[in-house]
Motif scaffolding. Sequence first.
Motif, PDB file in Angstrom:
ATOM      1  N   MET A   1       0.849  -1.174   0.000  1.00  0.00           N
ATOM      2  CA  MET A   1       0.000   0.000   0.000  1.00  0.00           C
ATOM      3  C   MET A   1       0.898   1.241   0.000  1.00  0.00           C
ATOM      4  N   LEU A   2       0.583   2.183  -0.876  1.00  0.00           N
ATOM      5  CA  LEU A   2       1.374   3.402  -0.981  1.00  0.00           C
ATOM      6  C   LEU A   2       0.981   4.404   0.097  1.00  0.00           C
ATOM      7  N   SER A   3       1.952   5.173   0.555  1.00  0.00           N
ATOM      8  CA  SER A   3       1.646   6.231   1.516  1.00  0.00           C
ATOM      9  C   SER A   3       0.971   7.391   0.782  1.00  0.00           C
ATOM     10  N   ARG A   4       0.362   8.284   1.522  1.00  0.00           N
ATOM     11  CA  ARG A   4      -0.300   9.449   0.926  1.00  0.00           C
ATOM     12  C   ARG A   4       0.698  10.277   0.109  1.00  0.00           C
ATOM     13  N   GLU A   5       1.906  10.447   0.620  1.00  0.00           N
ATOM     14  CA  GLU A   5       2.915  11.217  -0.097  1.00  0.00           C
ATOM     15  C   GLU A   5       3.276  10.558  -1.424  1.00  0.00           C
ATOM     16  N   ASP A   6       3.403   9.233  -1.397  1.00  0.00           N
ATOM     17  CA  ASP A   6       3.704   8.500  -2.635  1.00  0.00           C
ATOM     18  C   ASP A   6       2.566   8.630  -3.636  1.00  0.00           C
ATOM     19  N   LYS A   7       1.335   8.625  -3.140  1.00  0.00           N
ATOM     20  CA  LYS A   7       0.178   8.775  -4.033  1.00  0.00           C
ATOM     21  C   LYS A   7       0.133  10.167  -4.642  1.00  0.00           C
ATOM     22  N   LEU A   8       0.484  11.186  -3.866  1.00  0.00           N
ATOM     23  CA  LEU A   8       0.504  12.549  -4.401  1.00  0.00           C
ATOM     24  C   LEU A   8       1.603  12.715  -5.443  1.00  0.00           C
ATOM     25  N   VAL A   9       2.735  12.063  -5.231  1.00  0.00           N
ATOM     26  CA  VAL A   9       3.796  12.068  -6.241  1.00  0.00           C
ATOM     27  C   VAL A   9       3.288  11.387  -7.511  1.00  0.00           C
ATOM     28  N   ARG A  10       2.532  10.330  -7.336  1.00  0.00           N
ATOM     29  CA  ARG A  10       1.963   9.627  -8.489  1.00  0.00           C
ATOM     30  C   ARG A  10       1.014  10.531  -9.269  1.00  0.00           C
TER      31      ARG A  10
ATOM     32  N   THR B   1     -11.118  17.640 -11.956  1.00  0.00           N
ATOM     33  CA  THR B   1     -10.758  16.227 -11.813  1.00  0.00           C
ATOM     34  C   THR B   1      -9.468  16.079 -11.012  1.00  0.00           C
ATOM     35  N   TRP B   2      -8.460  16.881 -11.338  1.00  0.00           N
ATOM     36  CA  TRP B   2      -7.188  16.794 -10.619  1.00  0.00           C
ATOM     37  C   TRP B   2      -7.351  17.218  -9.162  1.00  0.00           C
ATOM     38  N   ILE B   3      -8.171  18.223  -8.923  1.00  0.00           N
ATOM     39  CA  ILE B   3      -8.419  18.652  -7.535  1.00  0.00           C
ATOM     40  C   ILE B   3      -9.082  17.534  -6.745  1.00  0.00           C
ATOM     41  N   ARG B   4     -10.094  16.915  -7.344  1.00  0.00           N
ATOM     42  CA  ARG B   4     -10.777  15.807  -6.658  1.00  0.00           C
ATOM     43  C   ARG B   4      -9.854  14.612  -6.477  1.00  0.00           C
TER      44      ARG B   4
ATOM     45  N   ILE C   1      -7.441  10.976  -2.928  1.00  0.00           N
ATOM     46  CA  ILE C   1      -6.370  10.047  -3.266  1.00  0.00           C
ATOM     47  C   ILE C   1      -6.355   8.827  -2.342  1.00  0.00           C
ATOM     48  N   ASP C   2      -6.766   9.007  -1.100  1.00  0.00           N
ATOM     49  CA  ASP C   2      -6.762   7.872  -0.170  1.00  0.00           C
ATOM     50  C   ASP C   2      -7.823   6.828  -0.508  1.00  0.00           C
ATOM     51  N   SER C   3      -8.834   7.209  -1.300  1.00  0.00           N
ATOM     52  CA  SER C   3      -9.882   6.246  -1.653  1.00  0.00           C
ATOM     53  C   SER C   3      -9.465   5.351  -2.829  1.00  0.00           C
ATOM     54  N   TYR C   4      -8.395   5.733  -3.539  1.00  0.00           N
ATOM     55  CA  TYR C   4      -7.934   4.896  -4.651  1.00  0.00           C
ATOM     56  C   TYR C   4      -7.175   3.700  -4.099  1.00  0.00           C
TER      57      TYR C   4
END
Length: 95
Positions: free
Chosen positions: A1-10, A43-46, A51-54
């Motif tokens: 599972m990716l961290s929130r920071e990793d997801k934001l980088v993604r 879309t990008w804002i949402r 991001i945590d729901s993905y």
Amino acid sequence: MLSREDKLVRIEESFVKYNKFLYHFALSILRNHEDAEEMVQDTWIRACYYIDSYDESKGATYKGWLGTICKRLCITEFNHRKVIKYDFHFKYVDE
């Protein structure tokens, strides 16, 4: 599972990869350049907000997840425009 920071980088990395796809997708629904650009921005804002729901383990692709967000925003915008259009055409005149 990716961290929130990793997801934001993604999200940052995927902006370059999927922004054009999202724009053309939104344009195909709304048929208006400005509205399509606005929906892509939303879309990008949402995507950042939710991001945590993905969750990749549920079988959803990242592109599909972004496309679903964009589609729902576009449909809401399209329906909103229909209501405004119809409200404009219906005028009650006293006889």
